[in-house]
Every structure is written in C-alpha cells, then in structure tokens.
Scaffold this active site. Structure first.
Site, PDB file in Angstrom:
ATOM      1  N   TYR A 162      98.540 -41.928  16.263  1.00 43.04           N
ATOM      2  CA  TYR A 162      99.995 -41.739  16.353  1.00 43.04           C
ATOM      3  C   TYR A 162     100.319 -40.923  17.607  1.00 43.04           C
ATOM      4  O   TYR A 162     101.149 -41.318  18.434  1.00 43.04           O
ATOM      5  CB  TYR A 162     100.493 -41.040  15.077  1.00 43.04           C
ATOM      6  CG  TYR A 162     101.828 -40.342  15.188  1.00 43.04           C
ATOM      7  CD1 TYR A 162     103.022 -41.047  15.096  1.00 43.04           C
ATOM      8  CD2 TYR A 162     101.900 -38.952  15.386  1.00 43.04           C
ATOM      9  CE1 TYR A 162     104.254 -40.408  15.194  1.00 43.04           C
ATOM     10  CE2 TYR A 162     103.114 -38.303  15.484  1.00 43.04           C
ATOM     11  CZ  TYR A 162     104.286 -39.028  15.391  1.00 43.04           C
ATOM     12  OH  TYR A 162     105.500 -38.383  15.494  1.00 43.04           O
ATOM     13  N   LYS A 192     102.316 -41.614  21.115  1.00 42.52           N
ATOM     14  CA  LYS A 192     103.523 -40.831  21.447  1.00 42.52           C
ATOM     15  C   LYS A 192     103.414 -40.343  22.899  1.00 42.52           C
ATOM     16  O   LYS A 192     104.413 -40.220  23.607  1.00 42.52           O
ATOM     17  CB  LYS A 192     103.702 -39.631  20.505  1.00 42.52           C
ATOM     18  CG  LYS A 192     104.089 -39.954  19.082  1.00 42.52           C
ATOM     19  CD  LYS A 192     105.430 -40.622  18.908  1.00 42.52           C
ATOM     20  CE  LYS A 192     106.624 -39.744  18.976  1.00 42.52           C
ATOM     21  NZ  LYS A 192     107.895 -40.507  18.706  1.00 42.52           N
TER      22      LYS A 192
HETATM   23  N1  LIG Z   1     109.014 -35.732  11.131  1.00 39.08           N
HETATM   24  C1  LIG Z   1     108.460 -34.921  12.028  1.00 39.08           C
HETATM   25  O1  LIG Z   1     107.936 -33.848  11.704  1.00 39.08           O
HETATM   26  C2  LIG Z   1     108.488 -35.311  13.486  1.00 39.08           C
HETATM   27  C3  LIG Z   1     108.060 -34.365  14.412  1.00 39.08           C
HETATM   28  C4  LIG Z   1     108.081 -34.683  15.760  1.00 39.08           C
HETATM   29  C5  LIG Z   1     108.533 -35.923  16.176  1.00 39.08           C
HETATM   30  N2  LIG Z   1     108.950 -36.831  15.252  1.00 39.08           N
HETATM   31  C6  LIG Z   1     109.444 -38.120  15.745  1.00 39.08           C
HETATM   32  O2  LIG Z   1     110.780 -38.268  15.295  1.00 39.08           O
HETATM   33  C7  LIG Z   1     111.093 -39.650  15.105  1.00 39.08           C
HETATM   34  C8  LIG Z   1     111.683 -39.837  13.710  1.00 39.08           C
HETATM   35  O3  LIG Z   1     110.729 -39.449  12.746  1.00 39.08           O
HETATM   36  P1  LIG Z   1     111.082 -39.375  11.199  1.00 39.08           P
HETATM   37  O4  LIG Z   1     110.348 -38.224  10.658  1.00 39.08           O
HETATM   38  O5  LIG Z   1     112.531 -39.485  11.004  1.00 39.08           O
HETATM   39  O6  LIG Z   1     110.359 -40.689  10.682  1.00 39.08           O
HETATM   40  P2  LIG Z   1     110.884 -41.800   9.642  1.00 39.08           P
HETATM   41  O7  LIG Z   1     109.684 -42.595   9.260  1.00 39.08           O
HETATM   42  O8  LIG Z   1     111.680 -41.206   8.570  1.00 39.08           O
HETATM   43  O9  LIG Z   1     111.847 -42.698  10.541  1.00 39.08           O
HETATM   44  C9  LIG Z   1     111.381 -43.644  11.455  1.00 39.08           C
HETATM   45  C10 LIG Z   1     112.259 -44.879  11.375  1.00 39.08           C
HETATM   46  O10 LIG Z   1     111.776 -45.852  12.321  1.00 39.08           O
HETATM   47  C11 LIG Z   1     111.911 -47.130  11.735  1.00 39.08           C
HETATM   48  N3  LIG Z   1     111.004 -48.083  12.369  1.00 39.08           N
HETATM   49  C12 LIG Z   1     109.655 -48.086  12.320  1.00 39.08           C
HETATM   50  N4  LIG Z   1     109.175 -49.145  12.984  1.00 39.08           N
HETATM   51  C13 LIG Z   1     110.231 -49.817  13.490  1.00 39.08           C
HETATM   52  C14 LIG Z   1     110.375 -50.998  14.251  1.00 39.08           C
HETATM   53  N5  LIG Z   1     109.316 -51.725  14.637  1.00 39.08           N
HETATM   54  N6  LIG Z   1     111.612 -51.405  14.601  1.00 39.08           N
HETATM   55  C15 LIG Z   1     112.715 -50.694  14.198  1.00 39.08           C
HETATM   56  N7  LIG Z   1     112.632 -49.586  13.454  1.00 39.08           N
HETATM   57  C16 LIG Z   1     111.407 -49.137  13.106  1.00 39.08           C
HETATM   58  C17 LIG Z   1     111.577 -46.906  10.271  1.00 39.08           C
HETATM   59  O11 LIG Z   1     112.059 -47.952   9.452  1.00 39.08           O
HETATM   60  C18 LIG Z   1     112.227 -45.562  10.006  1.00 39.08           C
HETATM   61  O12 LIG Z   1     113.516 -45.724   9.474  1.00 39.08           O
HETATM   62  C19 LIG Z   1     109.802 -40.420  15.345  1.00 39.08           C
HETATM   63  O13 LIG Z   1     109.807 -40.903  16.668  1.00 39.08           O
HETATM   64  C20 LIG Z   1     108.721 -39.342  15.220  1.00 39.08           C
HETATM   65  O14 LIG Z   1     107.625 -39.651  16.025  1.00 39.08           O
HETATM   66  C21 LIG Z   1     108.942 -36.557  13.908  1.00 39.08           C
HETATM   67  C1  LIG Z   2      97.635 -30.609   2.325  1.00 36.11           C
HETATM   68  C2  LIG Z   2      98.055 -29.479   3.070  1.00 36.11           C
HETATM   69  C3  LIG Z   2      97.038 -28.537   3.606  1.00 36.11           C
HETATM   70  C4  LIG Z   2      99.265 -29.464   3.881  1.00 36.11           C
HETATM   71  C5  LIG Z   2     100.343 -30.467   3.553  1.00 36.11           C
HETATM   72  C6  LIG Z   2     101.452 -30.461   4.556  1.00 36.11           C
HETATM   73  C7  LIG Z   2     101.236 -31.479   5.648  1.00 36.11           C
HETATM   74  C8  LIG Z   2     101.442 -32.833   5.027  1.00 36.11           C
HETATM   75  C9  LIG Z   2     102.176 -31.209   6.828  1.00 36.11           C
HETATM   76  C10 LIG Z   2     101.957 -29.828   7.458  1.00 36.11           C
HETATM   77  C11 LIG Z   2     102.228 -29.945   8.950  1.00 36.11           C
HETATM   78  C12 LIG Z   2     102.874 -31.304   9.047  1.00 36.11           C
HETATM   79  C13 LIG Z   2     103.031 -31.974  10.367  1.00 36.11           C
HETATM   80  C14 LIG Z   2     103.090 -33.375  10.447  1.00 36.11           C
HETATM   81  C15 LIG Z   2     102.877 -34.220   9.230  1.00 36.11           C
HETATM   82  C16 LIG Z   2     102.899 -33.454   7.905  1.00 36.11           C
HETATM   83  C17 LIG Z   2     102.116 -32.153   8.035  1.00 36.11           C
HETATM   84  C18 LIG Z   2     100.684 -32.434   8.441  1.00 36.11           C
HETATM   85  C19 LIG Z   2     103.208 -34.091  11.772  1.00 36.11           C
HETATM   86  C20 LIG Z   2     101.798 -34.464  12.195  1.00 36.11           C
HETATM   87  C21 LIG Z   2     104.045 -35.377  11.656  1.00 36.11           C
HETATM   88  C22 LIG Z   2     104.225 -36.053  12.998  1.00 36.11           C
HETATM   89  C23 LIG Z   2     104.874 -35.113  13.984  1.00 36.11           C
HETATM   90  O1  LIG Z   2     105.066 -35.716  15.244  1.00 36.11           O
HETATM   91  C24 LIG Z   2     104.062 -33.834  14.162  1.00 36.11           C
HETATM   92  C25 LIG Z   2     104.780 -32.893  15.130  1.00 36.11           C
HETATM   93  O2  LIG Z   2     104.384 -32.754  16.287  1.00 36.11           O
HETATM   94  O3  LIG Z   2     105.749 -32.288  14.748  1.00 36.11           O
HETATM   95  C26 LIG Z   2     103.906 -33.145  12.791  1.00 36.11           C
HETATM   96  C27 LIG Z   2     103.162 -31.818  12.873  1.00 36.11           C
HETATM   97  C28 LIG Z   2     103.235 -31.093  11.548  1.00 36.11           C
END
Ligand SMILES: NC(=O)c1ccc[n+]([C@@H]2O[C@H](COP(=O)([O-])OP(=O)(O)OC[C@H]3O[C@@H](n4cnc5c(N)ncnc54)[C@H](O)[C@@H]3O)[C@@H](O)[C@H]2O)c1
Ligand SMILES: CC(C)CCC[C@@H](C)[C@H]1CC[C@H]2C3=C(CC[C@]12C)[C@@]1(C)CC[C@H](O)[C@@H](C(=O)O)[C@@H]1CC3
Length: 382
Positions: free
Chosen positions: A181, A185
């Site tokens: 992933y 990114k």
């Molecule tokens: N959640 C986090 O902690 C976190 C941290 C840093 C960055 N991000 C980034 O933020 C963004 C949003 O993450 P999120 O947590 O809301 O995830 P999420 O899974 O809730 O949302 C992602 C959305 O993208 C859509 N999607 C996936 N593949 C697709 C495709 N081929 N075409 C159109 N739509 C598609 C999904 O249906 C979903 O609704 C992502 O780019 C993720 O990498 C998330």
């Molecule tokens: C089982 C346990 C020890 C902990 C359970 C919690 C975890 C599921 C989360 C703690 C930190 C989280 C995290 C992400 C996913 C969920 C956790 C591992 C990301 C890897 C998701 C994708 C984002 O891009 C990352 C980011 O850079 O923000 C998240 C980093 C933290």
C-alpha cells in the site's frame, strides 16, 4: 481568478448561464446585465468540485464539510455508500477515463481520496488503482480543464519501520516501505506532484495525514475492538513510551480544504507535500487505552519486548504466505502493525502552518471523546 478555456468550457458556461437565468423573463434579462458574467462564472465554477473516493471514511467527511462551505459536490467512487442533498454521485472505477470525464464536467477542483483498503495487501490492486488509476485521473483532469488537484497521500511514505520524531517533509521517501500500500502511495504522490504545471494551468498539492480517526472510521477502532473482544489486547509492545500522531478526521478535512483554497499559481504550496497532524504527538498505548477504556474494555497492561513480537509477527506472516493455497488466515499482528505500535512516528506540521496558516481545529481529547461516542454498537457488552 482566471477562467481557463478547455474542451468542456463551453458546455460548462452554458450550464452556468442556464442556472443563473432559469426563466427568460424581461426582469431576468435586465438582471443579467447587472452581473459581471465572467467574474460570477469564475466564482461559480471554482465552487464546483469533485471528490474521488467520496463514499469512503475521509471522503464523506470532506463532502459534508464542502457542502457546509457552499461548494457543489460530485462524488466519484466505485460504490455509493450514502445519499445527501446537493451531492451528485457518479459510480465508476477511477481507472476508467470516460467515466471520470463525465463526472468532471464543469469541475475546477478535484480531491483525490480513493484507495483500496491497506489491509487488503493486494499488490496488483494497489498498483492498478493507486498508480495507473492516478495517472488516468490526472489525464482526465487535464482533458476536462480541471485547475486544481489535491491528493490525499500519507505520512507513511517516509516510514520504514524505524523511529521518526518530528519528521519534516524533506525526509526522503522510504526505500523499504512498510507494505505494498505504502509503496504505491509513494509512486502516486510523485505522479501528482510532478503533474503540477502552471503553464498548462494545472496546480497540484499532496496532503500527508497520519493515523486518521473519527466517527465512521472503518479500520482503527473496529480492528482494535475486534482484537480486544478476542482477548488479545492485554499486551503493550515495547516499553509503551513511543510517541505517534493520530489525527482527528476534521483536522485532515480542514487541511485538505485549506490547501485547495491556497492553491494559486503564485502560492508556495504548488507541487509540494504537507504533513497534516493534530500537532499533539501521543503515546501509542495511551491513545489505544483511551479508546478501549472509553468503550468499556480493559487497557493493555503487560509489556512484551518489541523484537520478540516483531519476530513472531514476521514468522506468522511468512506462514500465512506459505499456507495461503491451503488455508486462508490473516494474522492481526502483522509486522507492519507491530512497527506502527512499537516505534515513534510523529511528524511536524510547521510547513503547513507557515505556508497555508494551518492549525488543528479539534484537539486530541475532544476527538477521542467524539469518536468513542460515535461507536455505541462497539461498546463492551453491546
Ligand atoms: N485512514 C487513514 O488513517 C489514512 C491515513 C493517511 C492517508 N489516508 C489516505 O486517505 C484516503 C482515504 O482513506 P480512507 O481511510 O477514507 O479510506 P476508505 O477505504 O474509507 O475510502 C476509500 C474510498 O476509495 C474508493 N475506491 C477504492 N478503489 C476505487 C476505484 N478503483 N475507483 C473509485 N473509487 C475507489 C472506495 O470505494 C472508498 O470509498 C486514501 O487515499 C488513503 O490512502 C488514509
Ligand atoms: C492490534 C493492535 C496492536 C493495534 C490495532 C490498531 C491498528 C489497526 C491501527 C494502529 C495504527 C493504524 C494505522 C493504519 C492502519 C490501522 C492501524 C495500523 C495506517 C497504516 C492506515 C493507512 C494510512 O495511510 C497510515 C498512515 O500513514 O496514516 C496508517 C498508519 C496508522
């Protein structure tokens, strides 16, 4: 603010005129002359945006805030997860340029928030959606005359599983990213920043949030509660002193909108990446305990050596790879999660403060309270 002519501009101008002069009465015609058409057109079109991935956790919070700020929003997503007045949904895959072009008609600002879920660990899917798909998104934006693209990247693009304290944006991209992933990114962010071209009229910026949490988050709290319900949240990995960033979703939304509104040809933010955090690094295990205790579960208490847990996680992960043709099992404690749970990883958001006046709008304590309250169905005994 200037209006850039594109193949879609005429159609857009036509829709705009229809919207402000709906009935062809004489009073309307008189009013028409009072409006400085080009200025109104520019203001109207700059408030039309699209959120790719708008059905997701972050995307939906962003859509709700944009509506509140008077934007007209189109959502482009592979699925539709809700309905909201004022939002037009376009269901499609972002790898499909024609589908994107339909959704981007008349749009001047695009937020790209789509990605497959990190937990899927599907290398081919990440490459297709995050790399080729982003390339297609940029092509479609150029063809549709979109002026600004704001990418949601991730602070993990610089994380290699070793400590990062107060990391700034000039840290090099991870040579060994923690998973597929993150690997994609990195490529996605490079593509979007490289596409920034003032001459061609396309401005881009990348926002790098970290550990987003809040109501409706599908991964952090649900995975945590699931682990607790299975009795596996008794242990602290390492000595429990590692500091990390967890960022309340409203702050990420604030950073995304601020960057979009600051993105102008003369702005220092063009073609750059920005960390957006809560600016309150917290001990990873204190944060986990606050959520668990808030939901009625016990906080983890017993310390385990980091190297032991990491080694075991690595072994389990290898086993799951070897055995996957026979049995499908997904270990909760992946090496990536162990590194995220046992190392420091917090980032400085001073560049965002300086270049766009960013300041978190919700403090960590308040964010945790709102998050806990939003999950009544995940409470202990529910
Ligand atoms: N959640 C986090 O902690 C976190 C941290 C840093 C960055 N991000 C980034 O933020 C963004 C949003 O993450 P999120 O947590 O809301 O995830 P999420 O899974 O809730 O949302 C992602 C959305 O993208 C859509 N999607 C996936 N593949 C697709 C495709 N081929 N075409 C159109 N739509 C598609 C999904 O249906 C979903 O609704 C992502 O780019 C993720 O990498 C998330
Ligand atoms: C089982 C346990 C020890 C902990 C359970 C919690 C975890 C599921 C989360 C703690 C930190 C989280 C995290 C992400 C996913 C969920 C956790 C591992 C990301 C890897 C998701 C994708 C984002 O891009 C990352 C980011 O850079 O923000 C998240 C980093 C933290």
């Amino acid at each position: 603010s200037s209006v850039r002519l594109s193949p879609n501009s005429l159609a857009t101008l036509f829709r705009f005129l229809k919207e402000i002069f709906p009935v062809s009465s004489s009073s309307n015609r008189r009013n028409a002359f009072r409006i400085s058409s080009l200025e109104s057109f520019s203001a109207w079109s700059s408030k039309r945006c699209a959120v790719i991935g708008g059905s997701g956790f972050l995307g939906r919070h962003l859509v709700e805030k944009l509506l509140g700020k008077g934007y007209t929003v189109s959502v482009f997503d592979i699925r539709q997860s809700y309905e909201l007045p004022g939002v037009t949904f376009h269901q499609g895959d972002l790898c499909d340029k024609q589908a994107l072009l339909t959704a981007l008609q008349g749009v001047s600002l695009v937020f790209h928030c789509a990605s497959p879920a990190p937990a899927s660990d599907d290398k081919a899917l990440f490459q297709r959606v995050n790399i080729q798909g982003t390339h297609t998104v940029l092509q479609a934006c150029t063809e549709a005359g979109v002026q600004k693209v704001v990418l949601t990247s991730s602070a993990s693009v610089v994380f290699e599983g070793t400590d990062i304290k107060d990391g700034r944006e000039d840290l090099p991209y991870a040579k060994k990213p923690i998973d597929y992933y993150t690997e994609t990114k990195i490529e996605q962010e490079k593509l979007v920043l490289k596409a920034c071209d003032k001459e061609k009229g396309l401005l881009t910026v990348a926002i790098r949030p970290h550990g987003i949490f809040g109501p409706r988050d599908p991964q952090l709290v649900p995975i945590l509660v699931d682990t607790a319900r299975r009795g596996n949240m008794k242990f602290i990995i390492g000595d429990g002193s590692n500091l990390v960033d967890f960022t309340f979703v409203d702050n990420v939304v604030h950073g995304l909108i601020l960057s979009a509104e600051s993105l102008r040809p003369e702005s220092p933010i063009c073609g750059k990446a920005y960390h957006i955090t809560n600016d309150e690094p917290v001990r990873f295990w204190d944060f986990m305990s606050d959520i668990l205790v808030g939901l009625g579960y016990a906080a983890p208490r017993y310390n385990l050596p980091y190297t032991l847990v990491y080694g075991l996680a690595l072994l389990l992960w290898l086993l799951s790879l070897l055995l996957c043709p026979l049995v499908a099992f997904k270990p909760t404690f992946t090496p990536m999660r162990v590194a995220l749970a046992g190392k420091h990883h917090f980032y400085s958001c001073s560049r965002a403060k300086q270049d766009m006046g960013y300041k978190p709008v919700v403090g960590l304590k308040d964010g945790i309270r709102r998050t806990v309250e939003s999950y009544p169905h995940l409470r202990h005994g529910a």
